[in-house]
Scaffold this motif. Structure first.
Motif, PDB file in Angstrom:
ATOM      1  N   GLU A  38       0.781  -1.242   0.000  1.00 34.91           N
ATOM      2  CA  GLU A  38       0.000   0.000   0.000  1.00 34.91           C
ATOM      3  C   GLU A  38       0.810   1.288   0.000  1.00 34.91           C
ATOM      4  N   TRP A  39       1.808   1.390   0.880  1.00 33.23           N
ATOM      5  CA  TRP A  39       2.462   2.672   1.101  1.00 33.23           C
ATOM      6  C   TRP A  39       3.124   3.170  -0.184  1.00 33.23           C
ATOM      7  N   GLY A  40       2.742   4.349  -0.582  1.00 32.68           N
ATOM      8  CA  GLY A  40       3.323   4.962  -1.764  1.00 32.68           C
ATOM      9  C   GLY A  40       2.645   4.598  -3.071  1.00 32.68           C
ATOM     10  N   VAL A  41       1.658   3.725  -3.025  1.00 38.99           N
ATOM     11  CA  VAL A  41       0.915   3.368  -4.242  1.00 38.99           C
ATOM     12  C   VAL A  41      -0.118   4.466  -4.499  1.00 38.99           C
ATOM     13  N   PRO A  42      -0.125   5.055  -5.678  1.00 38.12           N
ATOM     14  CA  PRO A  42      -1.073   6.134  -5.954  1.00 38.12           C
ATOM     15  C   PRO A  42      -2.529   5.698  -5.784  1.00 38.12           C
ATOM     16  N   VAL A  43      -3.237   6.447  -4.937  1.00 33.87           N
ATOM     17  CA  VAL A  43      -4.653   6.214  -4.667  1.00 33.87           C
ATOM     18  C   VAL A  43      -5.443   7.316  -5.370  1.00 33.87           C
ATOM     19  N   ARG A  44      -6.395   6.915  -6.198  1.00 32.02           N
ATOM     20  CA  ARG A  44      -7.219   7.888  -6.928  1.00 32.02           C
ATOM     21  C   ARG A  44      -8.690   7.810  -6.531  1.00 32.02           C
ATOM     22  N   ASP A  45      -8.995   7.001  -5.549  1.00 30.33           N
ATOM     23  CA  ASP A  45     -10.365   6.835  -5.062  1.00 30.33           C
ATOM     24  C   ASP A  45     -10.633   7.869  -3.957  1.00 30.33           C
ATOM     25  N   SER A  46     -11.617   8.720  -4.163  1.00 34.05           N
ATOM     26  CA  SER A  46     -11.894   9.821  -3.226  1.00 34.05           C
ATOM     27  C   SER A  46     -12.168   9.343  -1.811  1.00 34.05           C
ATOM     28  N   ARG A  47     -12.964   8.301  -1.675  1.00 27.41           N
ATOM     29  CA  ARG A  47     -13.321   7.817  -0.347  1.00 27.41           C
ATOM     30  C   ARG A  47     -12.113   7.214   0.366  1.00 27.41           C
ATOM     31  N   MET A  48     -11.290   6.475  -0.362  1.00 28.75           N
ATOM     32  CA  MET A  48     -10.096   5.896   0.251  1.00 28.75           C
ATOM     33  C   MET A  48      -9.086   6.985   0.623  1.00 28.75           C
ATOM     34  N   LEU A  49      -8.966   7.993  -0.211  1.00 28.02           N
ATOM     35  CA  LEU A  49      -8.090   9.114   0.129  1.00 28.02           C
ATOM     36  C   LEU A  49      -8.551   9.770   1.430  1.00 28.02           C
ATOM     37  N   TRP A  50      -9.869   9.928   1.566  1.00 29.91           N
ATOM     38  CA  TRP A  50     -10.418  10.542   2.774  1.00 29.91           C
ATOM     39  C   TRP A  50     -10.146   9.658   3.995  1.00 29.91           C
ATOM     40  N   ALA A  74     -15.900  14.749   7.637  1.00 28.63           N
ATOM     41  CA  ALA A  74     -16.953  14.124   6.826  1.00 28.63           C
ATOM     42  C   ALA A  74     -17.853  15.205   6.232  1.00 28.63           C
ATOM     43  N   ARG A  75     -18.182  16.216   7.051  1.00 22.20           N
ATOM     44  CA  ARG A  75     -18.984  17.340   6.553  1.00 22.20           C
ATOM     45  C   ARG A  75     -18.270  18.051   5.399  1.00 22.20           C
ATOM     46  N   ALA A  76     -16.975  18.299   5.574  1.00 20.87           N
ATOM     47  CA  ALA A  76     -16.199  18.993   4.542  1.00 20.87           C
ATOM     48  C   ALA A  76     -16.135  18.160   3.265  1.00 20.87           C
ATOM     49  N   TRP A  77     -15.911  16.861   3.414  1.00 19.17           N
ATOM     50  CA  TRP A  77     -15.827  15.966   2.251  1.00 19.17           C
ATOM     51  C   TRP A  77     -17.162  15.941   1.513  1.00 19.17           C
ATOM     52  N   LEU A  78     -18.257  15.829   2.264  1.00 21.42           N
ATOM     53  CA  LEU A  78     -19.589  15.801   1.640  1.00 21.42           C
ATOM     54  C   LEU A  78     -19.940  17.136   0.998  1.00 21.42           C
ATOM     55  N   ALA A  79     -19.519  18.231   1.626  1.00 22.20           N
ATOM     56  CA  ALA A  79     -19.778  19.558   1.037  1.00 22.20           C
ATOM     57  C   ALA A  79     -19.091  19.674  -0.319  1.00 22.20           C
ATOM     58  N   MET A  80     -17.884  19.151  -0.425  1.00 21.01           N
ATOM     59  CA  MET A  80     -17.192  19.158  -1.711  1.00 21.01           C
ATOM     60  C   MET A  80     -17.957  18.326  -2.733  1.00 21.01           C
ATOM     61  N   ALA A  81     -18.369  17.139  -2.325  1.00 24.17           N
ATOM     62  CA  ALA A  81     -19.116  16.261  -3.236  1.00 24.17           C
ATOM     63  C   ALA A  81     -20.423  16.914  -3.667  1.00 24.17           C
ATOM     64  N   ASP A  82     -21.115  17.531  -2.705  1.00 27.90           N
ATOM     65  CA  ASP A  82     -22.383  18.204  -3.025  1.00 27.90           C
ATOM     66  C   ASP A  82     -22.175  19.363  -3.994  1.00 27.90           C
ATOM     67  N   ALA A  83     -21.005  19.980  -3.949  1.00 30.45           N
ATOM     68  CA  ALA A  83     -20.689  21.090  -4.853  1.00 30.45           C
ATOM     69  C   ALA A  83     -20.138  20.590  -6.193  1.00 30.45           C
ATOM     70  N   GLY A  84     -20.087  19.269  -6.367  1.00 28.47           N
ATOM     71  CA  GLY A  84     -19.596  18.708  -7.620  1.00 28.47           C
ATOM     72  C   GLY A  84     -18.090  18.598  -7.703  1.00 28.47           C
ATOM     73  N   GLU A  85     -17.403  18.772  -6.563  1.00 30.26           N
ATOM     74  CA  GLU A  85     -15.943  18.665  -6.536  1.00 30.26           C
ATOM     75  C   GLU A  85     -15.551  17.240  -6.158  1.00 30.26           C
ATOM     76  N   ASP A  86     -14.757  16.617  -6.994  1.00 32.58           N
ATOM     77  CA  ASP A  86     -14.245  15.291  -6.689  1.00 32.58           C
ATOM     78  C   ASP A  86     -12.997  15.451  -5.827  1.00 32.58           C
ATOM     79  N   PHE A  87     -13.042  14.867  -4.629  1.00 29.90           N
ATOM     80  CA  PHE A  87     -11.937  15.011  -3.690  1.00 29.90           C
ATOM     81  C   PHE A  87     -10.618  14.534  -4.298  1.00 29.90           C
ATOM     82  N   ALA A  88     -10.658  13.380  -4.952  1.00 32.85           N
ATOM     83  CA  ALA A  88      -9.430  12.830  -5.547  1.00 32.85           C
ATOM     84  C   ALA A  88      -8.856  13.769  -6.599  1.00 32.85           C
ATOM     85  N   ASP A  89      -9.691  14.235  -7.500  1.00 36.47           N
ATOM     86  CA  ASP A  89      -9.204  15.154  -8.540  1.00 36.47           C
ATOM     87  C   ASP A  89      -8.615  16.407  -7.921  1.00 36.47           C
TER      88      ASP A  89
END
Length: 187
Positions: free
Chosen positions: A25-37, A104-119
């Motif tokens: 795992e360590w150092g492997v690029p993660v592009r999944d928003s939920r896993m990054l969170w 969690a609130r901040a992450w969901l606010a981004m998602a609700d605004a159409g922002e992908d956390f990973a991107d």
């Protein structure tokens, strides 16, 4: 022909769970928003402790925090926080638990605004893995300082520059594997 043991980063050799985490795992690029969170939350809990402590409790964290589902965590109330403060499977630090709910609130606010956390975070990190020399590993960098500032501006907590840098290493935004580590050129 003799068998040669794998050479890995020194921090990963003393514990089988740490070695497995390092190797897979360590150092492997993660592009999944939920896993990054999830990893950002765990790095926040690690503040002042060792990653080994967190890694050995990761299953406990996942169980206690509804598999790190932000939509579930955002609904936690005072009674849930009190219950988490009694859970021996996690680090029982009220400020970190409350920060997780806020994150969690901040992450969901981004998602609700159409922002992908990973991107968003990968763009802040330059879009690709930064490979360092693996010898001079800093506690933070100008990029992790900017990442920290941007995360805080979005409402995240326990995301200082040092935590941000450790997180960036963990999720593959930075490759700080030691020069002789077998994973250095694989990730």
């Amino acid at each position: 022909m003799t068998d040669h043991p794998l050479i890995r980063c020194a921090w990963a050799d003393a514990d089988p769970l740490m070695a497995a985490y390092h190797d897979a795992e360590w150092g492997v690029p993660v592009r999944d928003s939920r896993m990054l969170w999830e990893m950002l939350v765990l790095e926040g809990f690690q503040a002042g402790l060792s990653w080994r402590t967190i890694l050995h409790r990761r299953d406990g964290f996942r169980a206690a925090f509804d598999q790190f589902d932000p939509a579930m965590i955002v609904c936690y109330d005072a009674a849930k926080v009190d219950a988490l403060m009694q859970d021996p499977g996690i680090i029982r630090a009220r400020a970190k638990i409350e920060a997780t709910i806020g994150n969690a609130r901040a992450w969901l606010a981004m998602a609700d605004a159409g922002e992908d956390f990973a991107d968003w975070v990968w763009q802040l990190a330059g879009g690709t893995t930064q490979t360092n020399d693996g010898v001079h590993v800093p506690a933070s960098t100008p990029v992790s300082e900017a990442m920290s500032k941007a995360l805080k501006a979005k409402g995240f907590k326990f995301v200082g520059p040092t935590i941000a840098y450790a997180w960036m290493q963990a999720v593959g935004m930075v490759n700080d594997h030691a020069p002789d580590c077998f994973r250095r050129h694989e990730v």
